[in-house]
Design a protein around this motif. Structure first.
Motif, PDB file in Angstrom:
ATOM      1  N   GLY A   1       0.751  -1.337   0.082  1.00  0.00           N
ATOM      2  CA  GLY A   1      -0.036  -0.170  -0.155  1.00  0.00           C
ATOM      3  C   GLY A   1       0.853   1.216   0.120  1.00  0.00           C
ATOM      4  O   GLY A   1       1.938   1.426   0.782  1.00  0.00           O
ATOM      5  N   ALA A   2       0.625   2.157  -0.730  1.00  0.00           N
ATOM      6  CA  ALA A   2       1.319   3.487  -0.880  1.00  0.00           C
ATOM      7  C   ALA A   2       0.408   4.474  -1.762  1.00  0.00           C
ATOM      8  O   ALA A   2      -0.412   4.290  -2.300  1.00  0.00           O
ATOM      9  CB  ALA A   2       2.448   3.208  -1.669  1.00  0.00           C
ATOM     10  N   PHE A   3       0.709   5.756  -1.559  1.00  0.00           N
ATOM     11  CA  PHE A   3       0.211   6.763  -2.258  1.00  0.00           C
ATOM     12  C   PHE A   3      -1.280   7.022  -1.883  1.00  0.00           C
ATOM     13  O   PHE A   3      -2.088   7.558  -2.811  1.00  0.00           O
ATOM     14  CB  PHE A   3       0.487   6.611  -3.914  1.00  0.00           C
ATOM     15  CG  PHE A   3       1.895   6.144  -4.262  1.00  0.00           C
ATOM     16  CD1 PHE A   3       2.086   4.753  -4.794  1.00  0.00           C
ATOM     17  CD2 PHE A   3       2.840   7.056  -4.252  1.00  0.00           C
ATOM     18  CE1 PHE A   3       3.392   4.611  -5.152  1.00  0.00           C
ATOM     19  CE2 PHE A   3       4.191   6.652  -4.277  1.00  0.00           C
ATOM     20  CZ  PHE A   3       4.400   5.359  -5.130  1.00  0.00           C
ATOM     21  N   HIS A   4      -1.496   6.990  -0.854  1.00  0.00           N
ATOM     22  CA  HIS A   4      -3.032   7.185  -0.369  1.00  0.00           C
ATOM     23  C   HIS A   4      -3.322   8.648  -0.048  1.00  0.00           C
ATOM     24  O   HIS A   4      -4.336   9.051  -0.329  1.00  0.00           O
ATOM     25  CB  HIS A   4      -3.331   6.297   0.893  1.00  0.00           C
ATOM     26  CG  HIS A   4      -3.195   4.851   0.420  1.00  0.00           C
ATOM     27  ND1 HIS A   4      -2.201   4.119   0.718  1.00  0.00           N
ATOM     28  CD2 HIS A   4      -4.214   3.948   0.393  1.00  0.00           C
ATOM     29  CE1 HIS A   4      -2.474   2.859   0.449  1.00  0.00           C
ATOM     30  NE2 HIS A   4      -3.437   2.677   0.295  1.00  0.00           N
ATOM     31  N   ASN A   5      -2.263   9.165   0.664  1.00  0.00           N
ATOM     32  CA  ASN A   5      -2.651  10.488   1.384  1.00  0.00           C
ATOM     33  C   ASN A   5      -1.866  11.882   0.514  1.00  0.00           C
ATOM     34  O   ASN A   5      -1.355  12.642   0.989  1.00  0.00           O
ATOM     35  CB  ASN A   5      -1.985  10.370   2.818  1.00  0.00           C
ATOM     36  CG  ASN A   5      -2.517   9.210   3.407  1.00  0.00           C
ATOM     37  OD1 ASN A   5      -1.580   8.247   4.132  1.00  0.00           O
ATOM     38  ND2 ASN A   5      -3.725   8.664   3.539  1.00  0.00           N
TER      39      ASN A   5
END
Ligand SMILES: C[C@@H](OP(=O)(O)OC[C@@H](O)[C@@H](O)[C@@H](O)Cn1c2nc(=O)[nH]c(=O)c-2cc2ccc(O)cc21)C(=O)N[C@@H](CCC(=O)N[C@@H](CCC(=O)O)C(=O)O)C(=O)O
Ligand SMILES: C[C@@H](OP(=O)(O)OC[C@@H](O)[C@@H](O)[C@@H](O)Cn1c2nc(=O)[nH]c(=O)c-2cc2ccc(O)cc21)C(=O)N[C@@H](CCC(=O)N[C@@H](CCC(=O)O)C(=O)O)C(=O)O
Ligand SMILES: NC(=O)c1ccc[n+]([C@@H]2O[C@H](COP(=O)([O-])OP(=O)(O)OC[C@H]3O[C@@H](n4cnc5c(N)ncnc54)[C@H](OP(=O)(O)O)[C@@H]3O)[C@@H](O)[C@H]2O)c1
Ligand SMILES: NC(=O)c1ccc[n+]([C@@H]2O[C@H](COP(=O)([O-])OP(=O)(O)OC[C@H]3O[C@@H](n4cnc5c(N)ncnc54)[C@H](OP(=O)(O)O)[C@@H]3O)[C@@H](O)[C@H]2O)c1
Lengths: 221, 221
Positions: A138-142
C-alpha cells in the motif's frame, strides 16, 4: 524498472506517470480497459513531459498487457473496481509487485468518511484478490492527484507505505523516494492499512472546511 | 479565560498546561481524582514555567471543582475513563465547553490500531455523556504530549478541530492558535471525529517503524 499504471488514464495514474516520467528513467506503461484510451493518454502525458523538457517514451495497453510487462503494477482504479481489475490481470502477475493507493470512502452532508469493505481495508481486499505469492504493497493514499499532475507544483509530502513482503515494500519505497518532494515512510504490515486509508477522507474534509487549503498532502514530524 | 485540565496530572494535561501557561495569560486549573495530586502537579508545572522565565499561578483541585471553575474543560483522561470523568463533573458544566483529545486504541504485534467504541468515536461517547446543552469539541488528538511537555521543543503542528456548536469550536480553535507552533484546522462536525482519532495510531506506528521519528505531530499542506 517497468512500472504499469493500471487505470493510468485517471487522476492518480496520470500524476504518478508524469512524476516518475519526469524524475526517473523507469519505463512507464499505462493500462486501461480500453487500449485506445491508454494509447491516447500515453501520447498526452508524453507531450506534457516534452513541454517540461523531458523526452521519454510512455506506452499504453489494455490492463492485461500492461500488467504482463510490469515489474510493479499500480492499481490506479476506484476502490470499488479494484477486485475486478486484479482479477482481470491475475494471470499476468508473476514476479510483479501490486501497489494499491485505493481508499474506500462515502460522502454525506457532514463530509467524506472512511468506508472500508468487510475485509477491513481496501488493501486487505487487494491482498485477497491477488494470486498466491503476488505481494501487495500500500502506498500513495494520502496525497492529492492534482499536486502530482501539475508538474509546476512543488510539494513536501510523506507517503506511508505498508506491506507484509519486506522486499516488495522496499522496492515501492525506493520508487516513491525517487519522486522529488515525496518521502516514503514505512508503517509496517497490511494490518496497519486502515489507519493510512482513513487519513484520506480527513485530508478532503480539511480542504473543504478551510479557506486556502486544497489538494493536500501530509507531513509527519 | 479559565481552562481546566481534567486529569491534568497526566502527559497531555501537563503538556497543554505548560504551553498555555507559557504562551498565554489564561488561568490554568488542574483537575485530578485526588486533589492532593492536582496541587502537587500544579506546583511542579508552576516551577517548570518559572524555570522558563514565566511567573504564573496554576491551581489544582479535584476534577469536580476544577470543572466548576472552568470556561473550557479538557478531558485529559484515558479514553476508557472518559465517560466516568464526564459523569463525575456533569452538574458543574453550565456555560462550560468540553474538549476531548481522547483516542481509543488497541495494540497487537503489528502495531497500534484505532479502536472506537460502539458510539463510533470517543468524541461521540463524550457527547453522549455530556449533559444537554454542554457543547463538546474535539482537538489535540494528533500531537505527542512529549512535544508539549518539553518547553525547549519547537514544533510546527496542525490540530484538526471539530464540533457541532460553532461558537464553542471557535473558542477552542482560538485557544489552540495561542499555543506557539500549533495551527488549528476546522474539520467540521462531530461526525468527522473518527478519521481524526484514527490518525493517532498511525502517528505511533510511524514513530515505531522509522528510525529518527518519535513524538510526532502532523502538518497538512
Ligand atoms: C472539480 C475538480 O476537482 P475536484 O472536484 O475539486 O476534486 C475533488 C477531489 O476529487 C480531488 O480533490 C481529489 O484529489 C480528492 N482526493 C481523493 N478523491 C477521491 O475520489 N479518492 C481519493 O482516494 C482521494 C485521495 C486524496 C488524497 C489527498 C487529497 O488531498 C485529495 C484526495 C474535478 O474533479 N474536476 C474534474 C473536472 C470536472 C468534470 O466534470 N470533469 C469531467 C471530464 C474531465 C476530464 O476527465 O478530463 C468528468 O470528470 O467527467 C477534473 O479536473 O478532473
Ligand atoms: C517510555 C516513555 O514514553 P514512551 O513509552 O515512548 O511513550 C509511548 C507513548 O505513550 C508516547 O509516545 C505517546 O505520546 C504516544 N501517543 C499517544 N499515546 C497514548 O497512549 N494515547 C494517545 O492518545 C497518544 C497520542 C499520540 C499522538 C501523537 C503522538 O506522536 C504520540 C501519541 C514513557 O511513557 N515514559 C514514562 C516513564 C516510563 C514509566 O514507567 N514511568 C512511570 C512513572 C513516570 C512518571 O509518571 O513520571 C509510570 O509511567 O508509571 C514517562 O516519561 O512518562
Ligand atoms: N484522486 C486522488 O487525488 C487520489 C489520491 C490518492 C489515491 N487515490 C486513489 O487512487 C484510485 C484512483 O483514483 P482516481 O482519482 O485516479 O480515479 P479516477 O480518475 O476516477 O479513475 C481512475 C481510472 O479507473 C478506471 N476505472 C473507472 N471505472 C472503472 C471500473 N468500473 N472498472 C475498472 N476500472 C475503472 C478508469 O480507467 P479506464 O477507463 O481507462 O479503464 C479511470 O480512468 C482510487 O482508488 C483512489 O482512492 C486517488
Ligand atoms: N500521550 C499523548 O501523547 C497524547 C496525545 C494526544 C492525545 N492524548 C489523549 O489524551 C488522553 C490522556 O492521555 P495521557 O497520555 O495524558 O494519559 P495518562 O497520562 O495515562 O492519564 C491522564 C490522567 O488520567 C487520569 N486517569 C487515569 N486513570 C483514570 C481513571 N480510571 N479514571 C479517571 N481518570 C483517570 C489520571 O489523573 P488522576 O490520577 O490525577 O485523576 C491521569 O494522570 C487520552 O485519551 C489520550 O488518548 C494523549
Amino acid at each position: 524498472m517497468r512500472i504499469a499504471l493500471l487505470g493510468g488514464t485517471g487522476d492518480i495514474g496520470k500524476g504518478l506517470a508524469l512524476r516518475w516520467g519526469h524524475d526517473t528513467d523507469h519505463d512507464i506503461i499505462l493500462g486501461s480497459r480500453d487500449p485506445e484510451k491508454a494509447r491516447a493518454a500515453a501520447d498526452e502525458y508524453q507531450e506534457t513531459l516534452a513541454d517540461h523538457g523531458v523526452e521519454t517514451k510512455i506506452t499504453g495497453f489494455v490492463n492485461e498487457m500492461a500488467a504482463d510487462r510490469a515489474d510493479v503494477a499500480v492499481l490506479a482504479v476506484p476502490a470499488y473496481h479494484l477486485t475486478d481489475t486484479v482479477e482481470a490481470v491475475a494471470d499476468k502477475l508473476d514476479d510483479t509487485v501490486l501497489v494499491t493507493p485505493a481508499v474506500g470512502m462515502k460522502r454525506d452532508d457532514d463530509g467524506f468518511h472512511y468506508n472500508p469493505p468487510p475485509a477491513g481495508s481496501v488493501s486487505a481486499l487487494a491482498a485477497d484478490a491477488a494470486p498466491e505469492g503476488v505481494p501487495v504493497v500500500g502506498a500513495f493514499h494520502n496525497l492529492a492527484a492534482a499536486g502530482l499532475t501539475d508538474l509546476d507544483t512543488e510539494f513536501d509530502w510523506d507517503t506511508p507505505v505498508f506491506g507484509d513482503d519486506d522486499s516488495a515494500k522496499a522496492t515501492v519505497m525506493e520508487l516513491a523516494a525517487e519522486i522529488e518532494g515525496l518521502r516514503p515512510l514505512d508503517v509496517g504490515g497490511l494490518a496497519n492499512a486502515s489507519e493510512v486509508e482513513a487519513l484520506t477522507p480527513l485530508l478532503i474534509n480539511l480542504a473543504s472546511e478551510n479557506e486556502g487549503l486544497h489538494d493536500l498532502g501530509v507531513k509527519f514530524w
